[in-house]
Design a protein around this motif. Structure first.
Motif, PDB file in Angstrom:
ATOM      1  N   ASP A 390       0.799  -1.101   0.144  1.00  0.00           N
ATOM      2  CA  ASP A 390      -0.033  -0.068   0.042  1.00  0.00           C
ATOM      3  C   ASP A 390       0.792   1.250  -0.177  1.00  0.00           C
ATOM      4  N   ARG A 391       1.899   1.452   0.870  1.00  0.00           N
ATOM      5  CA  ARG A 391       2.785   2.263   0.913  1.00  0.00           C
ATOM      6  C   ARG A 391       3.569   2.713  -0.199  1.00  0.00           C
ATOM      7  N   ILE A 392       4.002   1.660  -0.902  1.00  0.00           N
ATOM      8  CA  ILE A 392       4.711   1.681  -2.190  1.00  0.00           C
ATOM      9  C   ILE A 392       3.983   2.176  -3.265  1.00  0.00           C
ATOM     10  N   ALA A 393       2.687   1.799  -3.498  1.00  0.00           N
ATOM     11  CA  ALA A 393       1.680   2.140  -4.161  1.00  0.00           C
ATOM     12  C   ALA A 393       1.151   3.673  -4.020  1.00  0.00           C
ATOM     13  N   ALA A 394       1.046   4.131  -3.057  1.00  0.00           N
ATOM     14  CA  ALA A 394       0.750   5.424  -2.583  1.00  0.00           C
ATOM     15  C   ALA A 394       1.958   6.173  -3.025  1.00  0.00           C
ATOM     16  N   ALA A 395       3.295   6.010  -2.853  1.00  0.00           N
ATOM     17  CA  ALA A 395       4.486   6.607  -3.170  1.00  0.00           C
ATOM     18  C   ALA A 395       4.587   6.930  -4.703  1.00  0.00           C
ATOM     19  N   HIS A 396       3.757   6.088  -5.596  1.00  0.00           N
ATOM     20  CA  HIS A 396       3.892   6.364  -7.024  1.00  0.00           C
ATOM     21  C   HIS A 396       2.381   6.316  -7.728  1.00  0.00           C
ATOM     22  N   PRO A 397       1.597   7.539  -7.158  1.00  0.00           N
ATOM     23  CA  PRO A 397       0.339   7.542  -7.980  1.00  0.00           C
ATOM     24  C   PRO A 397       0.334   7.565  -9.327  1.00  0.00           C
ATOM     25  N   GLU A 398       1.320   7.953  -9.888  1.00  0.00           N
ATOM     26  CA  GLU A 398       1.387   8.143 -11.295  1.00  0.00           C
ATOM     27  C   GLU A 398       1.463   6.802 -12.148  1.00  0.00           C
ATOM     28  N   ALA A 399       1.816   5.972 -11.447  1.00  0.00           N
ATOM     29  CA  ALA A 399       1.747   4.634 -12.010  1.00  0.00           C
ATOM     30  C   ALA A 399       0.391   3.725 -12.121  1.00  0.00           C
ATOM     31  N   ALA A 400       0.248   2.955 -13.129  1.00  0.00           N
ATOM     32  CA  ALA A 400      -0.878   2.125 -12.856  1.00  0.00           C
ATOM     33  C   ALA A 400      -0.448   0.810 -12.326  1.00  0.00           C
ATOM     34  N   ALA A 401      -1.494   0.548 -11.044  1.00  0.00           N
ATOM     35  CA  ALA A 401      -1.003  -0.471 -10.390  1.00  0.00           C
ATOM     36  C   ALA A 401      -1.720  -1.684 -10.364  1.00  0.00           C
ATOM     37  N   ASP A 402      -1.296  -2.900 -10.532  1.00  0.00           N
ATOM     38  CA  ASP A 402      -2.056  -4.136 -10.489  1.00  0.00           C
ATOM     39  C   ASP A 402      -1.642  -5.120  -8.958  1.00  0.00           C
ATOM     40  N   ARG A 403      -2.821  -5.331  -8.453  1.00  0.00           N
ATOM     41  CA  ARG A 403      -2.428  -5.912  -7.135  1.00  0.00           C
ATOM     42  C   ARG A 403      -2.851  -7.398  -6.941  1.00  0.00           C
ATOM     43  N   ARG A 404      -3.021  -8.074  -8.112  1.00  0.00           N
ATOM     44  CA  ARG A 404      -3.408  -9.411  -8.037  1.00  0.00           C
ATOM     45  C   ARG A 404      -2.402 -10.254  -7.623  1.00  0.00           C
ATOM     46  N   ASP A 405      -1.172  -9.938  -7.577  1.00  0.00           N
ATOM     47  CA  ASP A 405       0.000 -10.792  -7.193  1.00  0.00           C
ATOM     48  C   ASP A 405       1.046  -9.792  -6.629  1.00  0.00           C
ATOM     49  N   GLY A 406       0.946  -9.580  -5.448  1.00  0.00           N
ATOM     50  CA  GLY A 406       1.895  -8.574  -4.915  1.00  0.00           C
ATOM     51  C   GLY A 406       1.409  -7.342  -5.433  1.00  0.00           C
ATOM     52  N   LEU A 407       2.225  -6.408  -5.917  1.00  0.00           N
ATOM     53  CA  LEU A 407       2.207  -5.293  -6.527  1.00  0.00           C
ATOM     54  C   LEU A 407       3.105  -5.075  -7.789  1.00  0.00           C
ATOM     55  N   ARG A 408       2.108  -4.638  -9.161  1.00  0.00           N
ATOM     56  CA  ARG A 408       2.862  -4.485 -10.400  1.00  0.00           C
ATOM     57  C   ARG A 408       2.594  -2.964 -10.465  1.00  0.00           C
ATOM     58  N   LEU A 409       3.729  -2.224 -10.865  1.00  0.00           N
ATOM     59  CA  LEU A 409       3.420  -0.798 -11.113  1.00  0.00           C
ATOM     60  C   LEU A 409       3.981  -0.557 -12.665  1.00  0.00           C
ATOM     61  N   ASP A 410       3.148   0.185 -13.526  1.00  0.00           N
ATOM     62  CA  ASP A 410       3.549   0.346 -14.777  1.00  0.00           C
ATOM     63  C   ASP A 410       3.623   1.827 -15.266  1.00  0.00           C
ATOM     64  N   TRP A 411       4.658   2.307 -15.790  1.00  0.00           N
ATOM     65  CA  TRP A 411       4.946   3.501 -16.406  1.00  0.00           C
ATOM     66  C   TRP A 411       5.097   3.416 -17.879  1.00  0.00           C
ATOM     67  N   PRO A 412       5.084   4.396 -18.571  1.00  0.00           N
ATOM     68  CA  PRO A 412       5.291   4.268 -20.214  1.00  0.00           C
ATOM     69  C   PRO A 412       6.629   3.910 -20.582  1.00  0.00           C
ATOM     70  N   ASP A 413       7.515   4.187 -19.656  1.00  0.00           N
ATOM     71  CA  ASP A 413       8.881   3.722 -20.365  1.00  0.00           C
ATOM     72  C   ASP A 413       9.379   2.481 -19.371  1.00  0.00           C
ATOM     73  N   ALA A 414       8.696   1.914 -18.316  1.00  0.00           N
ATOM     74  CA  ALA A 414       9.182   0.939 -17.292  1.00  0.00           C
ATOM     75  C   ALA A 414       8.108   0.209 -16.633  1.00  0.00           C
ATOM     76  N   TRP A 415       8.471  -0.782 -15.870  1.00  0.00           N
ATOM     77  CA  TRP A 415       7.314  -1.303 -15.005  1.00  0.00           C
ATOM     78  C   TRP A 415       8.374  -1.909 -14.033  1.00  0.00           C
ATOM     79  N   ALA A 416       7.470  -2.415 -12.902  1.00  0.00           N
ATOM     80  CA  ALA A 416       8.174  -3.106 -11.564  1.00  0.00           C
ATOM     81  C   ALA A 416       7.182  -4.010 -10.893  1.00  0.00           C
TER      82      ALA A 416
END
Length: 456
Positions: A390-416
């Protein structure tokens, strides 16, 4: 208990340090009881294969004892690739299958993987039911007059190879007369891979072809472990080098210059060829490289992302009628063959791609989208993992978040992708970006946010 890990995915551990024949027999009996319950049969038919570890004979004996004592009729296949076992379970109409393997783990490990009658690995509910039976010892022992039979079939499983040969152009590939170096890793896939390559008109140099588990290098097909393959390919003027892991469900690739292409790009190359044959959806998990995704989208394919785990990809493929799927560990799944990650399918599709385009492998790889991936693990912080994410997702509100398996964050040029380990007090972070510096800094920043400081 030592190193033994019993989970809904099966059983794995170190021989003599937590993994013993008593538990192996009990786990096999638990699976047998579940198969009997779901199939409604008193004497289900179960196929048993193994990779080539030196503990395979002991493990096989324990598994066969558990199956026979439970009233199941078992067929021991000898050294058998995991995808071959899945294929044969479905082809022969068996009620299930057990693969004895620890995949890419070192030689002292071994384990059990269980299969459905459809030829795929068990889903979470089925795996949980088997684990529950094991923990409660809720299995049955048959009386003497109802013991199951045990038979042996160590013939080369050419039916699996023939199905895969049907995926490729039967004239174009043999016409190229590819020179191939295969590192079978002293595992279970070498015999069938060599047979298949020769059927395709390839000349083959084999490293580690004897299925005896006497590994020449650590069995995971990573760059640092495949130095010999990378040297032999250009020395022999070969067109490509293929490396399998011990149970042959993963495939790594070396191009004609000796450059390690790796496992992440195996799926991307296979997707490119498959979508040229037949457009359609592609399924891959949340940790798989964006390279495969961009290749698929560039060829008009819908991309379906799933939680990590082979069965999750398989279920998504079924739901969306995907023409191909897989994971970034070199595992390609082609429903025309079966529902298991299959290194043989990867080999066939890569060779077919090279034949269809007339290009060298290095040229095909250079045409792929370019991304850099960083995989790291960090000590877990003191708070619950859900709060950390939750804290990581809140720190990156600009990224699209997927919480189905941990947390995946997507940016136009990257993902984690950030996930807690199921077996260690660590957080795993995978980051990928077009620039290597961006991927590294992203992985480190997310690791720090996870509360673990520097990489472990």
């Amino acid at each position: 208990m030592g190193t033994r890990i019993a989970s809904i995915s099966g059983l794995r551990g170190i021989i003599g340090d937590g993994l013993d024949p008593v538990d192996v027999t009990a786990f096999a009996a638990s699976y047998a009881a579940e198969v009997a319950s779901r199939s409604g049969k008193d004497a289900p038919g179960i196929l048993v294969g193994h990779d080539a570890r030196r503990s395979a004979e002991m493990m096989t004996a324990a598994v066969l004892a558990g199956l026979s004592a439970s009233g199941c009729n078992a067929v021991a296949l000898g050294p058998t690739a995991t995808p071959t076992l899945g294929f044969l379970v479905k082809e022969r109409g068996a009620d299930g299958g057990i693969q004895i393997s620890a995949s890419h783990n070192p030689a002292e490990y071994n384990g059990l993987k269980f299969f459905r009658a459809s030829g795929s690995v068990l889903g979470p509910d089925e795996g949980r039911a088997v684990l529950d039976r094991f923990e409660r010892r809720a299995f049955r022992w048959a009386p003497a007059d109802r013991l199951g039979t045990i038979s042996q079939d160590h013939s080369l499983p050419v039916s699996h190879g023939l199905r895969i040969l049907g995926l490729v152009d039967p004239e174009a590939v043999p016409r190229r007369r590819f020179r191939v170096v295969l590192d079978a890793g002293h595992g279970a896939g070498g015999r069938l891979a060599v047979w298949m390559l020769r059927q395709l008109g390839c000349s083959v140099r084999v490293l580690g072809g004897e299925p005896d588990g006497r590994y020449d290098h650590p069995p995971e097909p990573t760059e640092e472990n495949l130095g010999e393959l990378s040297a032999v390919v250009p020395a022999l003027d070969a067109d490509v080098g293929f490396a399998q892991d011990p149970d042959a469900d993963r495939l790594a690739i070396v191009d004609e210059t000796g450059r390690y292409i790796g496992e992440e790009l195996t799926l991307a190359l296979a997707v490119r060829r498959r979508l040229a044959q037949q457009p359609g959806p592609v399924a891959m998990n949340l940790s798989t490289s964006r390279v495969a995704e961009e290749v698929a989208r560039g060829l008009g394919g819908e991309v379906v992302r799933t939680p990590v785990g082979e069965i999750n990809v398989v279920e998504a493929m079924r739901e969306h009628d995907a023409v191909i799927g897989g994971e970034g560990n070199g595992g390609v799944i082609d429903p025309r063959v079966g529902w298991v990650r299959d290194s043989f399918v990867g080999i066939a599709l890569v060779l077919d791609l090279m034949a269809a385009t007339g290009k060298r492998l290095s040229e095909l790889v250079d045409e792929l989208p370019s991304f850099a991936m960083v995989k790291a693990k960090f000590p877990a912080g003191p708070e619950p993992i859900a709060a950390t994410l939750d804290r990581i997702a809140a720190a990156h509100p600009e990224a699209a978040a997927d919480r189905r398996d941990g947390l995946r964050l997507d940016w136009p040029d990257a993902w984690a992708h950030v996930r807690a380990s199921n077996t260690e007090p660590i957080v795993r972070v995978i980051a990928e970006a077009r620039a290597a510096d961006r991927a590294r800094s992203l992985a480190e920043a997310l690791g720090r946010l996870a509360g673990g400081g520097g990489p472990s």
